[in-house]
Design a protein around this motif. Structure first.
Motif, PDB file in Angstrom:
ATOM      1  N   ASP A   1       0.802  -1.227   0.000  1.00  0.00           N
ATOM      2  CA  ASP A   1       0.000   0.000   0.000  1.00  0.00           C
ATOM      3  C   ASP A   1       0.833   1.275   0.000  1.00  0.00           C
ATOM      4  N   HIS A   2       2.085   1.202   0.497  1.00  0.00           N
ATOM      5  CA  HIS A   2       2.840   2.438   0.743  1.00  0.00           C
ATOM      6  C   HIS A   2       4.261   2.329   0.189  1.00  0.00           C
ATOM      7  N   LEU A   3       4.642   3.358  -0.583  1.00  0.00           N
ATOM      8  CA  LEU A   3       5.952   3.385  -1.230  1.00  0.00           C
ATOM      9  C   LEU A   3       6.533   4.787  -1.096  1.00  0.00           C
ATOM     10  N   LEU A   4       7.752   4.890  -0.583  1.00  0.00           N
ATOM     11  CA  LEU A   4       8.445   6.165  -0.393  1.00  0.00           C
ATOM     12  C   LEU A   4       9.640   6.214  -1.346  1.00  0.00           C
ATOM     13  N   ILE A   5       9.794   7.319  -2.087  1.00  0.00           N
ATOM     14  CA  ILE A   5      10.828   7.413  -3.112  1.00  0.00           C
ATOM     15  C   ILE A   5      11.859   8.470  -2.711  1.00  0.00           C
ATOM     16  N   THR A   6      13.151   8.135  -2.884  1.00  0.00           N
ATOM     17  CA  THR A   6      14.211   9.076  -2.538  1.00  0.00           C
ATOM     18  C   THR A   6      14.529  10.038  -3.678  1.00  0.00           C
TER      19      THR A   6
ATOM     20  N   LEU B   1      -2.049   4.935  -9.092  1.00  0.00           N
ATOM     21  CA  LEU B   1      -1.279   5.357  -7.931  1.00  0.00           C
ATOM     22  C   LEU B   1      -1.705   6.763  -7.505  1.00  0.00           C
ATOM     23  N   VAL B   2      -1.716   6.999  -6.194  1.00  0.00           N
ATOM     24  CA  VAL B   2      -1.981   8.328  -5.650  1.00  0.00           C
ATOM     25  C   VAL B   2      -0.659   8.896  -5.155  1.00  0.00           C
ATOM     26  N   TYR B   3      -0.306  10.093  -5.640  1.00  0.00           N
ATOM     27  CA  TYR B   3       0.933  10.738  -5.241  1.00  0.00           C
ATOM     28  C   TYR B   3       0.685  11.662  -4.046  1.00  0.00           C
TER      29      TYR B   3
ATOM     30  N   ALA C   1       6.704  11.256  -1.922  1.00  0.00           N
ATOM     31  CA  ALA C   1       7.987  11.845  -2.306  1.00  0.00           C
ATOM     32  C   ALA C   1       7.851  13.361  -2.285  1.00  0.00           C
ATOM     33  N   PRO C   2       8.972  14.084  -2.239  1.00  0.00           N
ATOM     34  CA  PRO C   2       8.906  15.537  -2.392  1.00  0.00           C
ATOM     35  C   PRO C   2       8.315  15.911  -3.749  1.00  0.00           C
ATOM     36  N   ALA C   3       7.774  17.115  -3.838  1.00  0.00           N
ATOM     37  CA  ALA C   3       7.031  17.548  -5.026  1.00  0.00           C
ATOM     38  C   ALA C   3       7.871  17.467  -6.294  1.00  0.00           C
ATOM     39  N   GLU C   4       9.145  17.861  -6.229  1.00  0.00           N
ATOM     40  CA  GLU C   4       9.940  17.849  -7.447  1.00  0.00           C
ATOM     41  C   GLU C   4      10.220  16.431  -7.937  1.00  0.00           C
TER      42      GLU C   4
END
Length: 259
Positions: free
Chosen positions: A71-76, A123-125, A104-107
């Motif tokens: 359910d949850h994914l964090l991107i560097t 996917l929901v950002y 993730a951060p907006a950029e």
């Protein structure tokens, strides 16, 4: 108790390199001690699961754990070795008729929209520039120098007296970028080689020699080096003479996150 699992510990190309017959790549093809997929970790907390980064070997990592949902994914950052598995993740969500959550951060999210304009069908950002929470963890992102490759983000996780950082892609951090690295129980830091000989201005990730200087400065309780290239041999770890609080991560390694 919260648990962190190293799903992948390789650099951008992974190990073995398809073109390489060095001793590390040869061992990775047979004994698999040094076989490394792209760097990623799984955080399990309060019955929920969060994966950090989703490279092109994400599917292999999920299969290894027999995970069929996420359910949850964090991107560097939006480099291929950290986002190449996102279409596969979106396909999982399509098949399960759900929407996954990508943080993730907006950029970084803007780059994802440019590279994969169809992913938001499934996917929901979520922008996390001002911080984020996962269960009881407070997550603080900050931009770090990624050398010739521009920038990445690192994340500091804080909960009930325990603080840890995930920083797989960085080099030459300035004083401001180092501030979140102080007073840590655990630091996970990317180190491609033991001592890289290339021109410093052509490089993008710390080597171990440089990382040890950083560790000496910020003094975390424990350190695990990840994002390892075929220049690092897990069978020869004694040769690197690491301080007792520093270790090389390997795939499947699990850590309990508690004071």
């Amino acid at each position: 108790m919260d648990r962190l699992t190293f799903l992948g510990t390789g650099d951008s190309m992974g190990v073995p390199r398809v073109y390489c017959d060095c001793s590390v790549c040869a061992e990775a093809r047979s004994g698999e001690l040094n076989r490394r997929t792209r760097s990623s970790v799984l955080l399990e907390s309060g019955g929920k699961q969060l994966i950090i980064d989703c490279g092109p070997t994400w599917g292999q990592q999920m299969e290894r754990l027999r995970m069929r949902d996420l359910d949850h994914l964090l991107i560097t950052h939006a480099h291929y070795d950290h986002i190449g598995g996102l279409p596969e993740y979106a396909d999982l969500c399509r098949w399960l008729r759900k929407q996954g959550n990508v943080y993730a951060p907006a950029e970084v999210l803007q780059s994802l929209r440019s590279f994969f304009p169809w992913l938001e069908n499934h996917l929901v950002y979520h922008e996390v520039d001002e911080g984020h929470t996962f269960g009881e963890w407070k997550i603080h992102p900050w931009r770090v120098c990624h050398g010739k490759n521009g920038f990445s983000y690192a994340y500091r996780f804080s909960k009930a007296g325990y603080d840890w950082v995930y920083c797989p892609d960085s080099i030459r951090l300035n004083e401001e970028e180092k501030k979140p690295l102080y007073h840590l129980n655990l630091l996970i830091l990317g180190t491609n080689f033991y001592q890289e000989k290339a021109n410093p201005m052509t490089r993008s990730v710390y080597d171990i020699v440089e990382a040890l200087e950083l560790v000496e400065e910020v003094q975390p309780e424990k350190v695990y080096f990840t994002h390892l290239s075929h220049g690092i041999d897990l069978a020869a770890v004694a040769d690197y003479r690491l301080p007792k609080q520093c270790k090389l991560a390997y795939e499947g390694l699990q850590l309990l996150l508690s004071p």
